[in-house]
Design a protein around this motif. Structure first.
Motif, mmCIF file in Angstrom:
data_model
loop_
_atom_site.group_PDB
_atom_site.id
_atom_site.type_symbol
_atom_site.label_atom_id
_atom_site.label_comp_id
_atom_site.label_asym_id
_atom_site.label_seq_id
_atom_site.Cartn_x
_atom_site.Cartn_y
_atom_site.Cartn_z
ATOM 1 N N PRO A 12 0.573 -1.044 -0.377
ATOM 2 C CA PRO A 12 -0.208 0.055 0.299
ATOM 3 C C PRO A 12 0.013 1.594 0.235
ATOM 4 C CG PRO A 12 0.186 -1.130 2.568
ATOM 5 C CD PRO A 12 0.838 -1.714 1.287
ATOM 6 N N PRO A 13 0.769 1.995 -0.688
ATOM 7 C CA PRO A 13 1.323 3.580 -0.493
ATOM 8 C C PRO A 13 1.941 4.038 0.993
ATOM 9 C CG PRO A 13 -0.854 3.646 -1.351
ATOM 10 C CD PRO A 13 -0.855 2.485 -1.579
ATOM 11 N N ARG A 14 2.417 4.067 0.841
ATOM 12 C CA ARG A 14 2.240 5.389 2.002
ATOM 13 C C ARG A 14 3.661 6.634 1.870
ATOM 14 N NH1 ARG A 14 3.481 1.381 6.581
ATOM 15 N NH2 ARG A 14 4.265 3.549 7.997
ATOM 16 N N PRO A 15 3.120 7.719 2.657
ATOM 17 C CA PRO A 15 3.923 8.982 2.720
ATOM 18 C C PRO A 15 5.524 8.746 3.165
ATOM 19 C CG PRO A 15 2.237 8.693 4.444
ATOM 20 C CD PRO A 15 2.064 7.816 3.514
ATOM 21 N N GLU A 16 5.892 7.934 4.170
ATOM 22 C CA GLU A 16 7.294 7.826 4.483
ATOM 23 C C GLU A 16 7.441 6.349 3.482
ATOM 24 O OE1 GLU A 16 4.636 6.378 8.071
ATOM 25 O OE2 GLU A 16 5.197 8.185 6.819
ATOM 26 N N ARG A 17 9.309 6.263 3.520
ATOM 27 C CA ARG A 17 9.619 5.209 3.695
ATOM 28 C C ARG A 17 9.577 3.634 4.521
ATOM 29 N NH1 ARG A 17 15.650 5.005 3.762
ATOM 30 N NH2 ARG A 17 15.992 4.074 5.499
ATOM 31 N N LEU A 18 9.017 2.984 3.877
ATOM 32 C CA LEU A 18 8.817 1.172 5.461
ATOM 33 C C LEU A 18 10.417 1.070 6.042
ATOM 34 C CD1 LEU A 18 6.191 -1.017 3.556
ATOM 35 C CD2 LEU A 18 6.310 0.078 6.454
ATOM 36 N N LEU A 19 10.477 0.673 6.849
ATOM 37 C CA LEU A 19 11.545 0.557 7.519
ATOM 38 C C LEU A 19 11.540 -1.077 7.753
ATOM 39 C CD1 LEU A 19 11.746 3.044 10.522
ATOM 40 C CD2 LEU A 19 13.123 2.330 8.190
ATOM 41 N N PRO A 20 12.640 -2.245 8.208
ATOM 42 C CA PRO A 20 12.889 -3.109 7.790
ATOM 43 C C PRO A 20 11.467 -4.219 8.710
ATOM 44 C CG PRO A 20 14.771 -2.560 7.598
ATOM 45 C CD PRO A 20 14.112 -0.914 8.165
ATOM 46 N N HIS A 21 11.194 -3.037 9.985
ATOM 47 C CA HIS A 21 10.712 -4.124 10.924
ATOM 48 C C HIS A 21 9.410 -3.741 11.106
ATOM 49 C CE1 HIS A 21 10.694 0.745 12.969
ATOM 50 N NE2 HIS A 21 9.821 0.554 13.323
ATOM 51 N N GLU A 22 8.452 -2.630 9.860
ATOM 52 C CA GLU A 22 7.406 -2.367 9.658
ATOM 53 C C GLU A 22 7.232 -3.631 8.746
ATOM 54 O OE1 GLU A 22 7.391 2.184 10.403
ATOM 55 O OE2 GLU A 22 8.031 1.819 9.002
ATOM 56 N N LEU A 23 7.585 -4.098 7.728
ATOM 57 C CA LEU A 23 7.415 -5.143 6.749
ATOM 58 C C LEU A 23 6.770 -5.675 7.460
ATOM 59 C CD1 LEU A 23 10.463 -5.143 4.549
ATOM 60 C CD2 LEU A 23 8.318 -4.100 4.196
ATOM 61 N N ARG A 24 6.248 -6.689 6.895
ATOM 62 C CA ARG A 24 4.969 -8.133 6.901
ATOM 63 C C ARG A 24 4.705 -8.716 6.078
ATOM 64 N NH1 ARG A 24 5.667 -6.325 11.452
ATOM 65 N NH2 ARG A 24 4.426 -5.733 12.628
ATOM 66 N N THR A 25 5.208 -10.327 5.790
ATOM 67 C CA THR A 25 5.311 -11.234 5.282
ATOM 68 C C THR A 25 4.282 -11.101 4.345
ATOM 69 O OG1 THR A 25 5.879 -12.706 6.246
ATOM 70 C CG2 THR A 25 4.699 -13.869 4.520
ATOM 71 N N GLN A 26 4.523 -10.564 2.637
ATOM 72 C CA GLN A 26 3.483 -10.236 2.518
ATOM 73 C C GLN A 26 3.385 -10.963 1.347
ATOM 74 O OE1 GLN A 26 3.048 -6.636 1.494
ATOM 75 N NE2 GLN A 26 4.372 -6.980 2.814
ATOM 76 N N GLY A 27 1.774 -10.925 0.561
ATOM 77 C CA GLY A 27 0.981 -12.413 -0.299
ATOM 78 C C GLY A 27 1.425 -12.461 -1.270
ATOM 79 N N SER A 28 0.626 -12.862 -2.214
ATOM 80 C CA SER A 28 0.738 -13.187 -3.765
ATOM 81 C C SER A 28 -0.458 -13.077 -4.057
ATOM 82 C CB SER A 28 1.508 -13.978 -4.679
ATOM 83 O OG SER A 28 1.550 -15.394 -3.598
ATOM 84 N N HIS A 29 -0.961 -13.445 -5.637
ATOM 85 C CA HIS A 29 -1.781 -13.949 -6.235
ATOM 86 C C HIS A 29 -1.922 -14.549 -7.511
ATOM 87 C CE1 HIS A 29 -1.059 -9.473 -7.533
ATOM 88 N NE2 HIS A 29 -1.965 -10.286 -8.875
ATOM 89 N N THR A 30 -2.848 -15.694 -8.097
ATOM 90 C CA THR A 30 -2.551 -16.008 -9.322
ATOM 91 C C THR A 30 -2.248 -14.361 -10.366
ATOM 92 O OG1 THR A 30 -4.265 -17.462 -8.833
ATOM 93 C CG2 THR A 30 -3.369 -17.244 -11.340
ATOM 94 N N SER A 31 -1.730 -14.848 -11.322
ATOM 95 C CA SER A 31 -0.974 -13.536 -11.800
ATOM 96 C C SER A 31 -2.443 -13.958 -13.206
ATOM 97 C CB SER A 31 0.203 -13.953 -12.393
ATOM 98 O OG SER A 31 0.348 -13.474 -14.140
ATOM 99 N N SER A 32 -2.950 -13.079 -13.713
ATOM 100 C CA SER A 32 -3.641 -13.455 -14.821
ATOM 101 C C SER A 32 -2.899 -13.816 -16.380
ATOM 102 C CB SER A 32 -3.480 -11.520 -15.285
ATOM 103 O OG SER A 32 -2.737 -10.952 -15.664
ATOM 104 N N ASN A 33 -1.621 -14.267 -17.074
ATOM 105 C CA ASN A 33 -0.632 -13.991 -17.609
ATOM 106 C C ASN A 33 0.055 -15.798 -17.518
ATOM 107 O OD1 ASN A 33 0.824 -15.407 -19.741
ATOM 108 N ND2 ASN A 33 1.769 -13.643 -19.419
ATOM 109 N N GLN A 34 -1.091 -16.926 -17.711
ATOM 110 C CA GLN A 34 -0.766 -17.842 -17.312
ATOM 111 C C GLN A 34 0.660 -18.981 -18.149
ATOM 112 O OE1 GLN A 34 -1.163 -19.666 -14.635
ATOM 113 N NE2 GLN A 34 -1.665 -18.041 -13.583
ATOM 114 N N ARG A 35 0.695 -17.899 -18.872
ATOM 115 C CA ARG A 35 1.588 -18.749 -20.344
ATOM 116 C C ARG A 35 3.166 -18.422 -19.658
ATOM 117 N NH1 ARG A 35 1.755 -16.001 -24.813
ATOM 118 N NH2 ARG A 35 3.431 -17.247 -25.920
ATOM 119 N N ARG A 36 3.774 -20.008 -19.649
ATOM 120 C CA ARG A 36 5.421 -20.456 -19.076
ATOM 121 C C ARG A 36 5.896 -19.571 -19.878
ATOM 122 N NH1 ARG A 36 6.886 -26.188 -19.377
ATOM 123 N NH2 ARG A 36 8.882 -25.707 -18.308
#
Length: 114
Positions: A71-95
């Motif tokens: 998510p956009p934030r006005p200030e830079r994220l610090l390492p202790h503020e990072l959480r495990t980020q998820g992922s989603h299925t890509s719209s392009n499934q071609r290898r």
């Protein structure tokens, strides 16, 4: 210089002095192994073994995924503020395929093997 020679009695005594502790140590090691083996849990029975699910073996699923945007934030994220980020299925499934003239070995960007 005279060669050193042991008398028969001295040789037999030396064999007993060295051999008896070695044999005693081997007997002790075998007895210790038997004692440890008796304390181990029994081997699993046939009914304790894992079974296949009712629907058969699980099938491997392959799909291309893309990371979720931060998510956009006005200030830079610090390492202790990072959480495990998820992922989603890509719209392009071609290898992705390798194309001649693309990246060389180890991503060097060179022409590769000629």
């Amino acid at each position: 210089m005279e060669p050193l020679a042991l008398s028969a009695g001295l040789a037999a005594g030396l064999i007993l002095i060295v051999g008896l502790p070695v044999v005693g140590g081997l007997i002790w090691a075998v007895a210790l192994g038997i004692r440890i083996r008796r304390e181990e849990p029994p081997t699993p029975q046939e009914e304790d073994q894992p079974r296949l699910p009712e629907g058969g073996p699980v099938v491997e699923a392959q799909e291309r995924r893309e990371p979720d945007e931060l998510p956009p934030r006005p200030e830079r994220l610090l390492p202790h503020e990072l959480r495990t980020q998820g992922s989603h299925t890509s719209s392009n499934q071609r290898r992705r395929r390798w194309h001649p003239g693309a990246s060389g070995s180890f991503g060097s960007g060179g022409p590769g093997h000629r």
